[in-house]
Motif scaffolding. Structure first.
Motif, PDB file in Angstrom:
ATOM      1  N   ALA A 259      46.906  36.676  44.651  1.00  0.00           N
ATOM      2  CA  ALA A 259      47.736  36.416  43.462  1.00  0.00           C
ATOM      3  C   ALA A 259      47.549  37.497  42.403  1.00  0.00           C
ATOM      4  O   ALA A 259      47.418  37.213  41.215  1.00  0.00           O
ATOM      5  CB  ALA A 259      47.443  35.023  42.902  1.00  0.00           C
ATOM      6  N   GLY A 260      47.480  38.746  42.850  1.00  0.00           N
ATOM      7  CA  GLY A 260      47.420  39.864  41.922  1.00  0.00           C
ATOM      8  C   GLY A 260      46.043  40.231  41.417  1.00  0.00           C
ATOM      9  O   GLY A 260      45.902  41.171  40.642  1.00  0.00           O
ATOM     10  N   VAL A 261      45.012  39.520  41.811  1.00  0.00           N
ATOM     11  CA  VAL A 261      43.656  39.826  41.372  1.00  0.00           C
ATOM     12  C   VAL A 261      42.854  40.298  42.583  1.00  0.00           C
ATOM     13  O   VAL A 261      42.902  39.689  43.659  1.00  0.00           O
ATOM     14  CB  VAL A 261      42.977  38.595  40.724  1.00  0.00           C
ATOM     15  N   THR A 262      42.120  41.400  42.403  1.00  0.00           N
ATOM     16  CA  THR A 262      41.337  41.977  43.497  1.00  0.00           C
ATOM     17  C   THR A 262      39.903  41.473  43.422  1.00  0.00           C
ATOM     18  O   THR A 262      39.303  41.431  42.350  1.00  0.00           O
ATOM     19  CB  THR A 262      41.363  43.516  43.412  1.00  0.00           C
ATOM     20  N   TYR A 263      39.381  41.101  44.582  1.00  0.00           N
ATOM     21  CA  TYR A 263      38.014  40.599  44.710  1.00  0.00           C
ATOM     22  C   TYR A 263      37.277  41.427  45.761  1.00  0.00           C
ATOM     23  O   TYR A 263      37.803  41.627  46.858  1.00  0.00           O
ATOM     24  CB  TYR A 263      38.008  39.122  45.148  1.00  0.00           C
ATOM     25  N   PRO A 264      36.039  41.849  45.460  1.00  0.00           N
ATOM     26  CA  PRO A 264      35.254  42.536  46.495  1.00  0.00           C
ATOM     27  C   PRO A 264      34.569  41.489  47.386  1.00  0.00           C
ATOM     28  O   PRO A 264      33.956  40.545  46.888  1.00  0.00           O
ATOM     29  CB  PRO A 264      34.224  43.332  45.685  1.00  0.00           C
ATOM     30  N   ILE A 265      34.701  41.654  48.676  1.00  0.00           N
ATOM     31  CA  ILE A 265      34.099  40.728  49.635  1.00  0.00           C
ATOM     32  C   ILE A 265      33.272  41.553  50.621  1.00  0.00           C
ATOM     33  O   ILE A 265      33.741  42.580  51.113  1.00  0.00           O
ATOM     34  CB  ILE A 265      35.185  39.950  50.425  1.00  0.00           C
ATOM     35  N   TYR A 266      32.063  41.097  50.921  1.00  0.00           N
ATOM     36  CA  TYR A 266      31.252  41.747  51.946  1.00  0.00           C
ATOM     37  C   TYR A 266      31.463  40.984  53.239  1.00  0.00           C
ATOM     38  O   TYR A 266      31.222  39.775  53.299  1.00  0.00           O
ATOM     39  CB  TYR A 266      29.777  41.780  51.532  1.00  0.00           C
ATOM     40  N   CYS A 267      31.901  41.691  54.247  1.00  0.00           N
ATOM     41  CA  CYS A 267      32.343  41.059  55.487  1.00  0.00           C
ATOM     42  C   CYS A 267      31.783  41.815  56.686  1.00  0.00           C
ATOM     43  O   CYS A 267      31.775  43.052  56.696  1.00  0.00           O
ATOM     44  CB  CYS A 267      33.871  41.085  55.500  1.00  0.00           C
ATOM     45  N   PRO A 268      31.317  41.103  57.726  1.00  0.00           N
ATOM     46  CA  PRO A 268      30.931  41.796  58.961  1.00  0.00           C
ATOM     47  C   PRO A 268      32.129  42.565  59.515  1.00  0.00           C
ATOM     48  O   PRO A 268      33.271  42.085  59.448  1.00  0.00           O
ATOM     49  CB  PRO A 268      30.528  40.663  59.900  1.00  0.00           C
ATOM     50  N   VAL A 269      31.861  43.748  60.015  1.00  0.00           N
ATOM     51  CA  VAL A 269      32.938  44.622  60.478  1.00  0.00           C
ATOM     52  C   VAL A 269      33.802  43.931  61.526  1.00  0.00           C
ATOM     53  O   VAL A 269      35.031  44.035  61.490  1.00  0.00           O
ATOM     54  CB  VAL A 269      32.336  45.938  61.045  1.00  0.00           C
ATOM     55  N   HIS A 270      33.183  43.172  62.422  1.00  0.00           N
ATOM     56  CA  HIS A 270      33.953  42.542  63.504  1.00  0.00           C
ATOM     57  C   HIS A 270      34.815  41.365  63.023  1.00  0.00           C
ATOM     58  O   HIS A 270      35.609  40.841  63.784  1.00  0.00           O
ATOM     59  CB  HIS A 270      33.021  42.103  64.642  1.00  0.00           C
ATOM     60  N   GLU A 271      34.682  40.960  61.757  1.00  0.00           N
ATOM     61  CA  GLU A 271      35.483  39.850  61.230  1.00  0.00           C
ATOM     62  C   GLU A 271      36.551  40.296  60.238  1.00  0.00           C
ATOM     63  O   GLU A 271      37.229  39.466  59.628  1.00  0.00           O
ATOM     64  CB  GLU A 271      34.568  38.824  60.552  1.00  0.00           C
ATOM     65  N   GLN A 272      36.740  41.604  60.084  1.00  0.00           N
ATOM     66  CA  GLN A 272      37.673  42.101  59.071  1.00  0.00           C
ATOM     67  C   GLN A 272      39.119  41.687  59.347  1.00  0.00           C
ATOM     68  O   GLN A 272      39.840  41.334  58.421  1.00  0.00           O
ATOM     69  CB  GLN A 272      37.585  43.617  58.969  1.00  0.00           C
TER      70      GLN A 272
END
Length: 148
Positions: free
Chosen positions: A62-75
């Motif tokens: 909804a127009g707002v950016t959030y940083p998320i840490y994610c395992p590479v295989h789940e991107q």
């Protein structure tokens, strides 16, 4: 240490001017040194295990950016979820444009939870219907066998 080594050390104590406490300190230092070596080798084994690769991914809802840490295989799965949630949130925002971002996300979560619960109830109902159908089919088969 072995018993033989202890016996040799005791004889040396009796025959030498070295104090017993000096020998005990020396033995204690050896034990501490051995423990440190074992711990460092254990740490090296733990550190040699491959770590999961985590990557920072910026997602927009909804127009707002959030940083998320994610395992590479789940991107890819994350991007799919973000796409679905973003579309859902934008539809809610269209219906209620005055909602704050926080309220919008809370409402989005509550609505999505309701959808999940409805889906789980439907799955449970289908499971019950499948059991009833199997029981009825088995009854018809038994009746057919008894007639023949």
């Amino acid at each position: 240490m072995t018993d033989n080594h202890n016996k040799i050390t005791e004889k040396q104590l009796q025959n030498s001017p070295v104090k017993k406490s000096q020998v005990e300190n020396s033995q204690a230092q050896k034990i501490v040194s051995n423990n440190a070596n074992m711990q460092s080798s254990a740490a090296a084994k733990v550190n040699s295990a491959p770590e999961p690769q985590i990557k920072k991914v910026d997602i927009a809802i909804a127009g707002v950016t959030y940083p998320i840490y994610c395992p590479v295989h789940e991107q890819e799965e994350l991007r799919s979820a973000v796409s679905y949630i973003n579309d859902y949130a934008l539809n809610l925002k269209r219906d209620a444009p005055s909602l704050s971002q926080e309220s919008l996300l809370v409402l989005c979560c509550l609505n999505l939870y309701e959808k999940i619960q409805t889906h789980e109830r439907n799955e449970k109902d289908h499971g019950q219907q499948d059991k009833q159908s199997m029981a009825l089919l088995n009854k018809v088969i038994q009746d057919a066998h008894s007639i023949l």
